[in-house]
Design an enzyme around this catalytic site. Structure first.
Site, PDB file in Angstrom:
ATOM      1  N   GLY A 123      -7.118   4.206  -8.978  1.00  0.00           N
ATOM      2  CA  GLY A 123      -6.887   5.540  -8.440  1.00  0.00           C
ATOM      3  C   GLY A 123      -5.698   5.556  -7.520  1.00  0.00           C
ATOM      4  O   GLY A 123      -5.257   4.515  -7.028  1.00  0.00           O
ATOM      5  N   PHE A 159      -2.150   9.429  -0.035  1.00  0.00           N
ATOM      6  CA  PHE A 159      -1.840   8.460   1.016  1.00  0.00           C
ATOM      7  C   PHE A 159      -1.842   7.009   0.566  1.00  0.00           C
ATOM      8  O   PHE A 159      -1.327   6.151   1.256  1.00  0.00           O
ATOM      9  CB  PHE A 159      -2.813   8.627   2.177  1.00  0.00           C
ATOM     10  CG  PHE A 159      -2.626   9.943   2.851  1.00  0.00           C
ATOM     11  CD1 PHE A 159      -1.686  10.084   3.854  1.00  0.00           C
ATOM     12  CD2 PHE A 159      -3.365  11.045   2.454  1.00  0.00           C
ATOM     13  CE1 PHE A 159      -1.482  11.308   4.461  1.00  0.00           C
ATOM     14  CE2 PHE A 159      -3.168  12.273   3.062  1.00  0.00           C
ATOM     15  CZ  PHE A 159      -2.225  12.410   4.068  1.00  0.00           C
ATOM     16  N   ASP A 192     -12.919  17.815   2.141  1.00  0.00           N
ATOM     17  CA  ASP A 192     -12.147  17.753   0.890  1.00  0.00           C
ATOM     18  C   ASP A 192     -13.094  17.553  -0.294  1.00  0.00           C
ATOM     19  O   ASP A 192     -12.868  16.697  -1.159  1.00  0.00           O
ATOM     20  CB  ASP A 192     -11.103  16.627   0.962  1.00  0.00           C
ATOM     21  CG  ASP A 192     -10.001  16.813  -0.084  1.00  0.00           C
ATOM     22  OD1 ASP A 192      -9.910  17.907  -0.687  1.00  0.00           O
ATOM     23  OD2 ASP A 192      -9.219  15.858  -0.300  1.00  0.00           O
TER      24      ASP A 192
HETATM   25  N1  LIG Z   1     -15.507   3.507  -4.489  1.00  0.00           N
HETATM   26  C1  LIG Z   1     -14.790   3.862  -5.559  1.00  0.00           C
HETATM   27  N2  LIG Z   1     -15.164   3.484  -6.787  1.00  0.00           N
HETATM   28  C2  LIG Z   1     -14.439   3.826  -7.879  1.00  0.00           C
HETATM   29  N3  LIG Z   1     -13.315   4.575  -7.828  1.00  0.00           N
HETATM   30  C3  LIG Z   1     -12.874   4.987  -6.632  1.00  0.00           C
HETATM   31  C4  LIG Z   1     -13.590   4.659  -5.434  1.00  0.00           C
HETATM   32  N4  LIG Z   1     -12.937   5.212  -4.396  1.00  0.00           N
HETATM   33  C5  LIG Z   1     -11.862   5.862  -4.918  1.00  0.00           C
HETATM   34  N5  LIG Z   1     -11.828   5.734  -6.260  1.00  0.00           N
HETATM   35  C6  LIG Z   1     -10.823   6.294  -7.182  1.00  0.00           C
HETATM   36  O1  LIG Z   1      -9.596   6.467  -6.488  1.00  0.00           O
HETATM   37  C7  LIG Z   1      -9.239   7.868  -6.448  1.00  0.00           C
HETATM   38  C8  LIG Z   1      -8.544   8.160  -5.148  1.00  0.00           C
HETATM   39  O2  LIG Z   1      -9.403   7.811  -4.063  1.00  0.00           O
HETATM   40  P1  LIG Z   1      -9.402   8.655  -2.727  1.00  0.00           P
HETATM   41  O3  LIG Z   1      -9.663  10.096  -3.085  1.00  0.00           O
HETATM   42  O4  LIG Z   1     -10.309   8.023  -1.743  1.00  0.00           O
HETATM   43  O5  LIG Z   1      -7.873   8.481  -2.252  1.00  0.00           O
HETATM   44  P2  LIG Z   1      -6.877   9.524  -1.590  1.00  0.00           P
HETATM   45  O6  LIG Z   1      -5.608   8.788  -1.352  1.00  0.00           O
HETATM   46  O7  LIG Z   1      -7.507  10.145  -0.397  1.00  0.00           O
HETATM   47  O8  LIG Z   1      -6.750  10.584  -2.766  1.00  0.00           O
HETATM   48  P3  LIG Z   1      -6.472  12.169  -2.698  1.00  0.00           P
HETATM   49  O9  LIG Z   1      -5.212  12.311  -1.933  1.00  0.00           O
HETATM   50  O10 LIG Z   1      -6.349  12.546  -4.161  1.00  0.00           O
HETATM   51  O11 LIG Z   1      -7.666  12.799  -2.035  1.00  0.00           O
HETATM   52  C9  LIG Z   1     -10.562   8.610  -6.658  1.00  0.00           C
HETATM   53  O12 LIG Z   1     -10.364   9.910  -7.195  1.00  0.00           O
HETATM   54  C10 LIG Z   1     -11.243   7.675  -7.658  1.00  0.00           C
HETATM   55  O13 LIG Z   1     -10.699   7.879  -8.954  1.00  0.00           O
END
Ligand SMILES: Nc1ncnc2c1ncn2[C@@H]1O[C@H](COP(=O)(O)OP(=O)(O)OP(=O)(O)O)[C@@H](O)[C@H]1O
Length: 381
Positions: free
Chosen positions: A38, A42, A160
């Site tokens: 993913g 950030f 969110d």
């Molecule tokens: N514990 C987990 N297990 C499996 N996949 C995960 C997990 N945590 C995150 N992901 C994957 O990683 C992606 C991004 O994670 P996360 O939303 O925490 O990051 P972010 O940088 O805050 O993203 P965004 O800016 O899109 O909100 C999730 O949509 C998911 O696909």
């Protein structure tokens, strides 16, 4: 999780100060990244295994890497350190490490890894022109609400809620809320920024610039996610931030002037005060979400409500008749399977949850003689 992600370069490195969230012990570990799963605004998330001695491997974990020392992101670690709930992703280890790519320090959060997001699960069905079975909608909606009941009781607002921040294991039906990068413990009478939450899931009070909002903004997001599971696409798809309110007005009818004033007396954006469609909101909800049945429509009409104080609270949502089936039945059919699988433990409440649920327990949990044996001890006293 796409091929472009999984084929991205992965690393193996020694992390000197890996702290276990369970024991608080810190030790040196070898981290072996396996594939990228993913990425967000950030940072990136990789699937990885870790070992203290190259003999015993722990994992797989989903390691989220975000630049260290930004006040905004450090809240995520603080929140994940204190939360412990079956519907909230669990933090197992955390450490900082300097990236060889840009020489910057990154915070690493090693969490339990789930196979999919709810977004992927919804799109699997919708791209095949199929509806997510109602039983699955109920199972997932119940677990998101239960996670929210727990978080909101601490004053933690996720800020969110959206399908890509909800993790699921479609084979077991287990669901966990993830991404606490925007989450905040809300304090009474302290303002918080209103430009928060992804557009399609933003509560109407956020759209008009309210800064004294409550955890009820997550309940709006929950309503949007339930609606999305039912129709296979986002319910309110505003093409611009201010047009988001127009999309909401199409379904709910025009917002009340009092609602706008109490949300933000200084709001000077479009009001969409003229009805955009004829007919009652009830008829529009029925047209949109008919497949949810009368209980589902009733629930959505009590959750997708302009006034945050009138939106149902998590425990009242859990007590809603929409979830009646989950109490009566023990099995569900995972996607593509002909053999039934036992539903995850939905009613094994902790003492903390029991306190929050209070007098709603009888409406939420099945009668005691229907509880599975392992659940009985937790709910009896
Ligand atoms: N514990 C987990 N297990 C499996 N996949 C995960 C997990 N945590 C995150 N992901 C994957 O990683 C992606 C991004 O994670 P996360 O939303 O925490 O990051 P972010 O940088 O805050 O993203 P965004 O800016 O899109 O909100 C999730 O949509 C998911 O696909």
């Amino acid at each position: 999780m796409s091929n472009s992600l999984s084929s991205a370069k992965c690393e193996e490195f020694i992390a000197n100060d890996v702290t276990s969230n369970r024991s608080n012990n810190t030790r040196r570990m070898l981290v072996k990244e396996y594939k990228k799963i993913g990425h967000g605004a950030f940072g990136t998330v990789v699937q990885a295994y870790i070992t203290p001695d190259k003999q015993k491997w722990y994992g797989p974990f989903a390691i989220k890497k975000v630049p260290a020392q930004t006040e905004y992101k450090s809240r995520e670690l603080q929140i994940l350190r204190i939360t412990d709930h079956p519907n909230v992703v669990r933090l197992e280890y955390f450490f900082t490490h300097v990236s060889p790519v840009d020489n910057k320090v990154y915070q690493h959060l090693a969490m339990e890894c789930l196979p999919e997001t709810l977004q992927l699960e919804i799109s699997r069905y919708s791209s095949n022109k199929l509806e997510l079975p109602l039983k699955h909608v109920k199972l997932y909606s119940y677990q998101i609400t239960r996670g929210m009941l727990y978080l909101h009781a601490f004053g933690i607002c996720h800020r969110d809620i959206k399908p890509s921040n909800i993790l699921v294991d479609p084979t077991t039906g287990v669901l966990k809320i993830c991404d606490f990068g925007s989450a905040k413990k809300l304090e009474q009478n302290q303002p918080s920024i209103s430009y928060i939450c992804s557009r399609f899931y933003r509560a109407p009070e956020l759209i008009v610039g309210c800064t004294q909002y409550t955890t009820q903004i997550d309940i709006w997001g929950l309503g949007c996610v339930i609606g999305e599971m039912l129709i296979g696409k986002a319910v309110f798809q505003g093409q611009e931030p201010l047009l988001q309110l127009r999309e909401i007005a199409k379904l709910l009818g025009p917002p009340d002037k009092k609602f706008i004033f109490f949300s933000n007396p200084a709001y000077d954006g479009p009001l969409f005060s003229k009805p955009l469609f004829s007919g009652s909101p009830q008829s529009r909800f029925e047209k949109h979400f008919g497949h949810a049945g009368s209980d589902g429509i009733d629930l959505l009409m009590k959750v997708l409500v302009y006034e945050p104080q009138l939106r149902l609270s998590p425990r009242r949502i859990l007590a809603h008749a929409f979830f009646g089936d989950l109490k009566k039945e023990e099995y569900f059919f995972p996607r593509g399977q002909t053999q039934p699988v036992q539903l995850p433990n939905l009613f094994q409440f902790s003492q903390f949850e029991l306190q929050v649920i209070g007098e709603y327990l009888d409406k939420i949990a099945p009668p005691k003689n229907k509880l599975r044996n392992d659940e009985e001890t937790a709910t009896v006293d």
